[in-house]
Design a protein around this motif. Structure first.
Motif, PDB file in Angstrom:
ATOM      1  N   ALA A  72      53.930  25.597  42.256  1.00  0.00           N
ATOM      2  CA  ALA A  72      54.092  26.023  40.715  1.00  0.00           C
ATOM      3  C   ALA A  72      52.624  26.208  40.112  1.00  0.00           C
ATOM      4  CB  ALA A  72      54.705  25.018  39.971  1.00  0.00           C
ATOM      5  N   MET A  73      51.499  25.650  40.642  1.00  0.00           N
ATOM      6  CA  MET A  73      50.158  25.927  40.315  1.00  0.00           C
ATOM      7  C   MET A  73      49.706  27.394  40.756  1.00  0.00           C
ATOM      8  SD  MET A  73      47.362  25.349  38.466  1.00  0.00           S
ATOM      9  CE  MET A  73      47.639  23.594  38.073  1.00  0.00           C
ATOM     10  N   ALA A  74      50.163  27.670  41.844  1.00  0.00           N
ATOM     11  CA  ALA A  74      49.823  28.707  42.714  1.00  0.00           C
ATOM     12  C   ALA A  74      50.419  29.991  41.979  1.00  0.00           C
ATOM     13  CB  ALA A  74      50.192  28.915  44.018  1.00  0.00           C
ATOM     14  N   PHE A  75      51.691  29.875  41.444  1.00  0.00           N
ATOM     15  CA  PHE A  75      52.303  30.527  40.578  1.00  0.00           C
ATOM     16  C   PHE A  75      51.724  30.823  39.191  1.00  0.00           C
ATOM     17  CE2 PHE A  75      55.556  32.582  37.792  1.00  0.00           C
ATOM     18  CZ  PHE A  75      56.147  33.693  38.421  1.00  0.00           C
ATOM     19  N   LEU A  76      51.068  30.061  38.781  1.00  0.00           N
ATOM     20  CA  LEU A  76      50.507  30.112  37.367  1.00  0.00           C
ATOM     21  C   LEU A  76      49.089  30.648  37.519  1.00  0.00           C
ATOM     22  CD1 LEU A  76      50.083  29.211  34.444  1.00  0.00           C
ATOM     23  CD2 LEU A  76      49.097  26.889  35.245  1.00  0.00           C
ATOM     24  N   LEU A  77      48.560  30.511  38.647  1.00  0.00           N
ATOM     25  CA  LEU A  77      47.143  31.120  38.946  1.00  0.00           C
ATOM     26  C   LEU A  77      47.374  32.623  39.239  1.00  0.00           C
ATOM     27  CD1 LEU A  77      45.137  28.505  41.020  1.00  0.00           C
ATOM     28  CD2 LEU A  77      44.702  29.007  38.766  1.00  0.00           C
ATOM     29  N   ALA A  78      48.365  32.938  40.139  1.00  0.00           N
ATOM     30  CA  ALA A  78      48.768  34.375  40.396  1.00  0.00           C
ATOM     31  C   ALA A  78      48.703  35.337  38.943  1.00  0.00           C
ATOM     32  CB  ALA A  78      49.803  34.383  41.171  1.00  0.00           C
ATOM     33  N   ALA A 111      43.743  37.745  33.248  1.00  0.00           N
ATOM     34  CA  ALA A 111      42.510  37.863  33.078  1.00  0.00           C
ATOM     35  C   ALA A 111      41.837  39.052  33.498  1.00  0.00           C
ATOM     36  CB  ALA A 111      41.870  36.708  33.835  1.00  0.00           C
ATOM     37  N   TYR A 112      42.296  39.557  34.514  1.00  0.00           N
ATOM     38  CA  TYR A 112      41.809  40.914  35.153  1.00  0.00           C
ATOM     39  C   TYR A 112      41.699  41.947  34.407  1.00  0.00           C
ATOM     40  CZ  TYR A 112      40.227  44.290  38.551  1.00  0.00           C
ATOM     41  OH  TYR A 112      39.824  45.352  39.195  1.00  0.00           O
ATOM     42  N   PHE A 113      42.888  42.246  33.340  1.00  0.00           N
ATOM     43  CA  PHE A 113      42.989  43.200  32.687  1.00  0.00           C
ATOM     44  C   PHE A 113      42.508  42.892  31.180  1.00  0.00           C
ATOM     45  CE2 PHE A 113      46.051  44.276  35.949  1.00  0.00           C
ATOM     46  CZ  PHE A 113      45.686  45.634  36.408  1.00  0.00           C
ATOM     47  N   ALA A 115      43.032  34.501  41.752  1.00  0.00           N
ATOM     48  CA  ALA A 115      43.831  35.004  42.812  1.00  0.00           C
ATOM     49  C   ALA A 115      43.474  34.622  44.278  1.00  0.00           C
ATOM     50  CB  ALA A 115      43.556  36.755  42.685  1.00  0.00           C
ATOM     51  N   VAL A 116      42.253  34.573  44.269  1.00  0.00           N
ATOM     52  CA  VAL A 116      41.743  33.793  45.688  1.00  0.00           C
ATOM     53  C   VAL A 116      42.466  32.324  45.965  1.00  0.00           C
ATOM     54  CG1 VAL A 116      39.738  32.924  46.763  1.00  0.00           C
ATOM     55  CG2 VAL A 116      39.806  35.305  45.965  1.00  0.00           C
ATOM     56  N   PHE A 117      42.399  31.481  44.637  1.00  0.00           N
ATOM     57  CA  PHE A 117      42.610  30.208  44.682  1.00  0.00           C
ATOM     58  C   PHE A 117      44.116  29.941  44.846  1.00  0.00           C
ATOM     59  CE2 PHE A 117      43.011  25.799  43.122  1.00  0.00           C
ATOM     60  CZ  PHE A 117      42.181  25.246  43.919  1.00  0.00           C
ATOM     61  N   LEU A 141      33.388  39.146  32.881  1.00  0.00           N
ATOM     62  CA  LEU A 141      33.635  37.881  33.144  1.00  0.00           C
ATOM     63  C   LEU A 141      35.121  37.504  33.358  1.00  0.00           C
ATOM     64  CD1 LEU A 141      32.380  34.623  33.631  1.00  0.00           C
ATOM     65  CD2 LEU A 141      32.758  34.342  30.924  1.00  0.00           C
ATOM     66  N   HIS A 142      36.086  37.944  32.656  1.00  0.00           N
ATOM     67  CA  HIS A 142      37.429  37.866  32.761  1.00  0.00           C
ATOM     68  C   HIS A 142      37.718  38.262  34.140  1.00  0.00           C
ATOM     69  CE1 HIS A 142      37.828  36.943  28.255  1.00  0.00           C
ATOM     70  NE2 HIS A 142      38.564  36.242  28.831  1.00  0.00           N
ATOM     71  N   LYS A 143      37.033  39.394  34.336  1.00  0.00           N
ATOM     72  CA  LYS A 143      37.512  40.140  35.843  1.00  0.00           C
ATOM     73  C   LYS A 143      37.209  39.121  36.893  1.00  0.00           C
ATOM     74  CE  LYS A 143      37.402  45.098  34.303  1.00  0.00           C
ATOM     75  NZ  LYS A 143      38.875  45.015  34.212  1.00  0.00           N
ATOM     76  N   ILE A 144      36.039  38.503  36.785  1.00  0.00           N
ATOM     77  CA  ILE A 144      35.775  37.526  37.969  1.00  0.00           C
ATOM     78  C   ILE A 144      36.447  36.267  37.677  1.00  0.00           C
ATOM     79  CG2 ILE A 144      33.985  36.208  38.748  1.00  0.00           C
ATOM     80  CD1 ILE A 144      31.955  38.229  37.349  1.00  0.00           C
ATOM     81  N   ILE A 145      36.889  35.870  36.731  1.00  0.00           N
ATOM     82  CA  ILE A 145      37.807  34.927  36.396  1.00  0.00           C
ATOM     83  C   ILE A 145      39.303  35.234  37.128  1.00  0.00           C
ATOM     84  CG2 ILE A 145      39.204  33.317  34.920  1.00  0.00           C
ATOM     85  CD1 ILE A 145      36.597  33.372  33.189  1.00  0.00           C
ATOM     86  N   GLY A 146      39.499  36.065  37.003  1.00  0.00           N
ATOM     87  CA  GLY A 146      40.980  36.803  37.528  1.00  0.00           C
ATOM     88  C   GLY A 146      40.845  36.923  39.181  1.00  0.00           C
TER      89      GLY A 146
END
Length: 143
Positions: A99-105, A111-113, A127-129, A118-123
């Motif tokens: 569920a955490m992986a879904f939330l991070l996805a 964040a990316y959009f 995604a990587v995590f 900085l938001h793009k880097i966080i996004g």
């Protein structure tokens, strides 16, 4: 699944752990095993997993700017009872991590959009995590 313990082979084998982590490419699942305890507790982990999915749904509603309450409810129902999502409750010992992986996805797309570097880097980091926890959620990011 929350009130009755339906035991499967993975659940028996990994009763006090997250299962195969680094050897199966799930390096972030190993990190999460230090945050969420390695015990299969269906009621507690089921509620926590549902809460993480609900937060994800709220972010999806924000991404698509869905204002109709009926559509919001349908989206929530579809995400929660989607077969691949509800199937993770059969493996309750990892349900919070998935569920955490879904939330991070979902967070990675949100964040990316944003119009901020900085938001793009966080996004990208989210995604990587997320992929490090469970690779199947790349379809959530892509779609």
């Amino acid at each position: 699944m929350f009130t009755n313990k339906i035991v499967n082979w993975d659940e028996l084998h990994h009763l006090f752990g997250k299962g195969y982590t680094i050897t199966s490419g799930r390096w972030a699942l190993e990190i999460l095993s230090h945050i969420t305890p390695n015990f299969s507790m269906p009621w507690l982990w089921g509620i926590v997993s549902c809460l993480l999915l609900i937060i994800s749904i709220c972010i999806i509603i924000d991404i698509f700017k869905i204002e109709n309450c009926i559509l919001q409810g349908i989206l929530a129902a579809v995400v929660i009872v989607f077969p691949s999502e509800i199937g993770t409750f059969f493996f309750m010992f990892t349900s919070t991590s998935y569920a955490m992986a879904f939330l991070l996805a979902v967070l990675s797309v949100w964040a990316y959009f944003k119009n901020n570097k900085l938001h793009k880097i966080i996004g990208i980091a989210c995604a990587v995590f997320s992929m490090g926890i469970y690779q199947a959620y790349i379809s959530v990011i892509i779609s």
